[in-house]
Scaffold this active site. Structure first.
Site, short mmCIF file in Angstrom:
data_model
loop_
_atom_site.label_atom_id
_atom_site.label_comp_id
_atom_site.label_asym_id
_atom_site.label_seq_id
_atom_site.Cartn_x
_atom_site.Cartn_y
_atom_site.Cartn_z
N ALA A 110 87.15 41.65 40.25
CA ALA A 110 88.52 41.24 40.57
C ALA A 110 88.50 39.82 41.12
O ALA A 110 87.44 39.32 41.54
CB ALA A 110 89.16 42.19 41.56
N PHE A 111 89.66 39.17 41.14
CA PHE A 111 89.71 37.76 41.54
C PHE A 111 89.25 37.55 42.98
O PHE A 111 88.92 36.44 43.38
CB PHE A 111 91.12 37.20 41.34
CG PHE A 111 92.10 37.55 42.43
CD1 PHE A 111 92.19 36.75 43.57
CD2 PHE A 111 92.91 38.66 42.33
CE1 PHE A 111 93.08 37.06 44.59
CE2 PHE A 111 93.80 38.98 43.35
CZ PHE A 111 93.88 38.18 44.48
N LYS A 112 89.22 38.62 43.76
CA LYS A 112 88.89 38.44 45.17
C LYS A 112 87.45 37.95 45.37
O LYS A 112 87.14 37.37 46.41
CB LYS A 112 89.16 39.73 45.92
CG LYS A 112 90.67 39.97 45.96
CD LYS A 112 91.10 41.17 46.70
CE LYS A 112 92.59 41.20 46.89
NZ LYS A 112 93.33 41.85 45.81
N ASP A 113 86.61 38.13 44.36
CA ASP A 113 85.24 37.58 44.45
C ASP A 113 85.24 36.06 44.58
O ASP A 113 84.33 35.49 45.18
CB ASP A 113 84.44 37.96 43.20
CG ASP A 113 84.10 39.45 43.15
OD1 ASP A 113 83.82 40.03 44.21
OD2 ASP A 113 84.13 40.02 42.04
N LEU A 116 85.73 35.66 48.36
CA LEU A 116 84.89 36.40 49.31
C LEU A 116 83.40 36.12 49.13
O LEU A 116 82.64 36.21 50.09
CB LEU A 116 85.22 37.90 49.24
CG LEU A 116 86.53 38.16 49.99
CD1 LEU A 116 87.16 39.48 49.57
CD2 LEU A 116 86.31 38.15 51.50
#
Ligand code: PLP
Length: 463
Positions: A110-113, A116
């Site tokens: 997901a784009f959160k990588d 993060l």
């Protein structure tokens, strides 16, 4: 660069200070005191840069000399080395002038990588330098949890506690969190919804007396400024590929906490020629009602096929409202205090400013499935349900001239329910996750009760 709080009762802070906290002490969110503005020539000079090179250019002014350029470069390069596509954020054409920005090539799909992976390394760098240990506490509607655990677990300086709503995340999402190894990793399944998890986290941040001595909480939710910062980069990357600064583009952004789309808003303010920003929501449509009807009020939470957007109150929206109120922290505090008690609206003139930059659409579950099936038939491409909401909103709001880029926020294999409901064959998990369902899970089911959670954290921090 200094950072100020949206509630105005806190002295300006450094990047490092902002990185190591969550909410500002006055309950507000940190925003940069000013934004770097890039000229067309400057933007044009970025056209040939690799993704990590571009990231370094975009974020450096926000960090100043707090982290030496060489160290920052290494952090960025290592972060994006974990991605399984050479372009990091590849842009592909859907049909005509509709484009897809694939943000799901990181380790947790997901784009959160994007943020993060960097956040974990930034924390490790700063904490090593300061010889300090912290407790990371976060609430997740599914994707933040695994991305935060992946990004931060290698740091010896952190203990990580992630709250997710019990039985309200997808199987793949849960497995991705609960199979992460490490004696500094704790998953808590809260008997409540995502907003309950957010509320507990917020309360813990407000009163941190329960923590062992010399510890503080660090946020990995998108209230952490470093997350927003890293997300500005891919707006530049995508627009450059379509000819920026000499051509305008629009973006459609599947939205929950308003973090991702706020990063797009900042890119536009920094000088990127963005025409429209489309806020794409599922049935949980508070932002759509605000943008389309100047009506800001909560309703009941709907559980949808796009669980990462099942959010009643978008925490980052406060950052945008602060701008809309011309940095008037008193007016903003008053607005936020009245929120939840009554239906709020902004002045005609403010609303006009909202509509000058943003469009919006709310897409229900049936339509989400329809668009997944429709796009598959058109192009053989399988959309995850969040991305499908974005593509549908793009089709509702687009004009004929301007290319519109939908942010593909997750890999379809993460959300098989919606794919099955759309009548399509389930996609396979990428190679590094094929044995996910055989891995051992570890998590603790907890009541929706703040003191139970804070006690658990106190008792499980490593000495
Ligand atoms: C987190 C998430 C969103 C929403 O992003 P916000 O920054 O909270 O608006 C959308 N899609 C997916 C797949 C997500 O994980």
């Amino acid at each position: 660069m200094k950072y100020i709080s949206t509630r105005g009762k806190c002295s300006p802070q450094t990047f490092e200070e902002v990185l190591l906290t969550g909410l500002a002490p006055d309950g507000g969110l940190f925003v940069p005191e000013s934004l770097p503005e890039l000229s067309c020539d400057e933007i044009r000079s970025y056209q040939s840069l690799s993704y990590p090179e571009l990231a370094l250019k975009i974020i450096s002014p926000f960090i100043g000399n707090e982290i030496p350029a060489g160290a920052l470069q290494v952090i960025i390069e290592e972060s994006y080395r974990e991605f399984d596509h050479p372009d990091i954020a590849p842009l592909s054409r859907l049909v005509g002038n509709e484009w897809i920005l694939e943000l799901y090539h990181g380790p947790t799909l997901a784009f959160k990588d994007f943020a993060l992976q960097v956040l974990g390394r930034l924390l490790d760098y700063v904490l090593t330098k300061k010889e300090q240990r912290v407790v990371i506490l976060g609430a997740t509607s599914g994707d933040t949890g695994s991305a935060a655990l992946e990004g931060c677990r290698h740091s010896d300086h952190v203990d990580i506690f992630i709250l997710h709503p019990y039985k309200r995340v997808s199987d793949v999402q849960r497995k991705q969190m609960t199979t992460v190894p490490g004696d500094n990793v704790f998953n808590l399944a809260i008997e409540g919804n995502f907003d309950d998890c957010q509320r507990i986290v917020k309360a813990a941040f407000t009163d941190q007396a329960f923590l062992p001595e010399h510890r503080q909480l660090v946020a990995v939710n998108s209230i952490n400024w470093a997350r927003i910062l890293m997300q500005i980069v891919y707006y530049f990357s995508a627009a450059l590929k379509l000819g920026a600064p000499d051509r305008q583009v629009s973006f459609s952004v599947p939205t929950g906490n308003f973090g991702d789309v706020f990063a797009g808003y900042l890119a536009k303010r920094m000088g990127l020629p963005v025409d429209r920003l489309v806020v794409a929501t599922n049935q949980n449509d508070i932002l759509h009602r605000f943008i389309s009807a100047n009506e800001y009020s909560t309703t009941n939470l709907s559980k949808t096929f796009s669980p990462s957007m099942d959010i009643l109150v978008s925490s980052n929206f406060e950052r945008y409202l602060f701008d809309l109120f011309d940095l008037d922290a008193i007016a903003l505090s008053d607005f936020m205090n009245r929120f939840g008690k009554e239906t709020l609206s902004v002045s005609e003139q403010q609303w006009q400013r909202v509509k000058d930059w943003f469009d919006s659409a709310s897409v229900d579950d049936d339509t989400t499935c329809e668009i997944i099936a429709e796009v598959f038939k058109e192009s053989g491409r399988l959309l995850d349900p969040h991305t499908a909401v974005g593509v549908k909103a793009a089709r509702i709001c687009k004009d004929d001239q301007t290319p519109i880029i939908t942010l593909a926020t997750a890999h379809p294999a993460k959300f098989s329910d919606a794919i099955a409901a759309a009548g399509l064959a389930l996609p396979e998990l990428p190679k590094h996750l094929t044995d996910l369902f055989e891995r051992e899970e570890r998590y603790t089911v907890m009541p929706n009760e703040i003191t139970e959670i804070t006690n658990f954290i106190k008792n499980n921090c490593r000495p």
